[in-house]
Design an enzyme around this catalytic site. Structure first.
Site, mmCIF file in Angstrom:
data_model
loop_
_atom_site.group_PDB
_atom_site.id
_atom_site.type_symbol
_atom_site.label_atom_id
_atom_site.label_comp_id
_atom_site.label_asym_id
_atom_site.label_seq_id
_atom_site.Cartn_x
_atom_site.Cartn_y
_atom_site.Cartn_z
ATOM 1 N N THR A 117 0.814 -1.213 0.000
ATOM 2 C CA THR A 117 0.000 0.000 0.000
ATOM 3 C C THR A 117 0.848 1.264 0.000
ATOM 4 O O THR A 117 1.968 1.279 0.544
ATOM 5 C CB THR A 117 -0.906 0.020 1.246
ATOM 6 O OG1 THR A 117 -1.572 1.276 1.339
ATOM 7 C CG2 THR A 117 -0.093 -0.178 2.521
ATOM 8 N N TYR A 142 -2.044 0.247 9.997
ATOM 9 C CA TYR A 142 -2.248 -0.439 8.716
ATOM 10 C C TYR A 142 -1.003 -0.316 7.843
ATOM 11 O O TYR A 142 -0.460 -1.317 7.351
ATOM 12 C CB TYR A 142 -3.457 0.152 7.997
ATOM 13 C CG TYR A 142 -3.541 -0.234 6.538
ATOM 14 C CD1 TYR A 142 -3.691 -1.560 6.148
ATOM 15 C CD2 TYR A 142 -3.464 0.748 5.541
ATOM 16 C CE1 TYR A 142 -3.761 -1.909 4.807
ATOM 17 C CE2 TYR A 142 -3.542 0.398 4.202
ATOM 18 C CZ TYR A 142 -3.685 -0.924 3.839
ATOM 19 O OH TYR A 142 -3.746 -1.265 2.503
#
Length: 334
Positions: A117, A142
């Site tokens: 990501t 995250y």
């Protein structure tokens, strides 16, 4: 090739399965169905319902199907949730990925593609497209949980006969142009998914988190990549490794961004439907602007995007949303 796709019943994973089958590969899917759906799987894919943290299941799949490559999508992806419940993200995204990598190494799997990501970068003050050499400073658990998995892959490749490709996604959106699959998760938090639901009357409106960012309209800017272009990058990355390509990290985006309000206004324009937009405070962990420099993906994979058009992305997302309304499918979490 015989390829294991983790999280293959989910949004991006289900598109990947179609991409691989269309290319003639054998596909095995491992998914615990926490957010995915078995009905979303393409016919022809072999399915195991299970967890990537279950070493017994992993060993069985790798041995039985002679897996030669793994494409790893399974994981938790909601930034605010990671802030409120960080340990679950370090468990699901990091610890379980370690189990998967170990099973791959010990099972003789040579190639590994990891779904990472842009959250590993955090916010960069100059607001320019981000290169892979940029400072890595995730602003949420995250992003950190994904970065830790990248680090494990790098170290494993040094120690073993094993190579990897890390693909750092920017904002994935849209649906398969043939409407074979799309974003179906109930209660999804992706902006375009939520906006499409609001435009079609499935939600009472949409919340915009933060209107005081240093951008032209005060809302965050993101680089939206069509999910089918993203699936294509994975296949190209796999083919590159098959041909002897070394381990690599590459961004996946289009190199230009749109603000939250620009996206919402475009959805309203395409559908002709207005819907309430509520302004709320900023969320913890949200970066101001995240736009990709994808030079490496273009040069190393010979990747040429087909769907680099916001209106096209939105139209495929809306078409899928309309199809979900007309089909009798179970959207409850299995």
């Amino acid at each position: 090739m015989s390829i294991l796709v983790t999280g293959g019943a989910g949004y991006i994973g289900s598109h990947m399965v179609w991409e691989l089958l269309d290319a003639g590969h054998e596909v095995v899917v491992l998914d615990r169905l926490s957010t995915g759906f078995q009905w979303a799987l393409a016919p022809g894919a072999k399915f195991y319902r299970g967890d990537i943290g279950d070493r017994h299941v992993l060993d069985e799949i790798i041995l039985t199907h002679r897996i030669s490559a793994i494409i790893h999508f399974a994981g938790s992806v909601i930034v605010p949730e990671s802030v409120s419940d960080p340990l679950s993200y370090y468990d699901n995204n990091t610890a379980k990925s370690r189990t998967l990598i170990a099973a791959a190494v010990e099972g003789g799997v040579k190639h590994f593609v990891f779904s990472s990501t842009a959250a590993v970068y955090g916010t960069h003050e100059d607001m320019k497209p981000v290169r892979e050499t940029a400072r890595l400073k995730p602003e949420s658990p995250y992003g950190t949980s994904k970065l830790m998995t990248e680090m494990m892959l790098k170290d494993a490749a040094v120690a073993h006969d094993f190579n990897y490709t890390v693909l750092r996604y920017f904002n994935v959106a849209g649906a398969d142009p043939s409407l074979r699959t799309g974003q179906s998760t109930r209660g999804a938090t992706h902006l375009i998914k939520v906006a499409c639901e609001a435009a079609l009357g499935k939600r009472p409106g949409i919340d915009v988190f933060g209107v005081d960012y240093p951008t032209l309209d005060g809302t965050c800017i993101r680089d939206y990549i069509h999910v089918s272009d993203l699936a294509a990058v994975h296949l190209l990355a796999l083919e590159r490794m098959q041909s002897g390509g070394k381990s690599i990290v590459a961004n996946c985006g289009y190199g230009h961004g749109f603000s939250v309000l620009e996206v919402l206004n475009r959805v309203k324009s395409i559908t002709g439907n207005d819907f309430p937009v509520r302004f709320a405070p900023r969320r913890s962990g949200d970066a101001v602007s995240v736009v990709a420099d994808s030079t490496i993906a273009h040069s190393e994979f010979n990747w040429i995007p087909k769907y680099d058009d916001l209106s096209l992305i939105l139209k495929t997302a809306l078409s899928w949303e309309e199809q979900l309304s007309s089909r009798e499918v179970d959207l409850s979490v299995s």
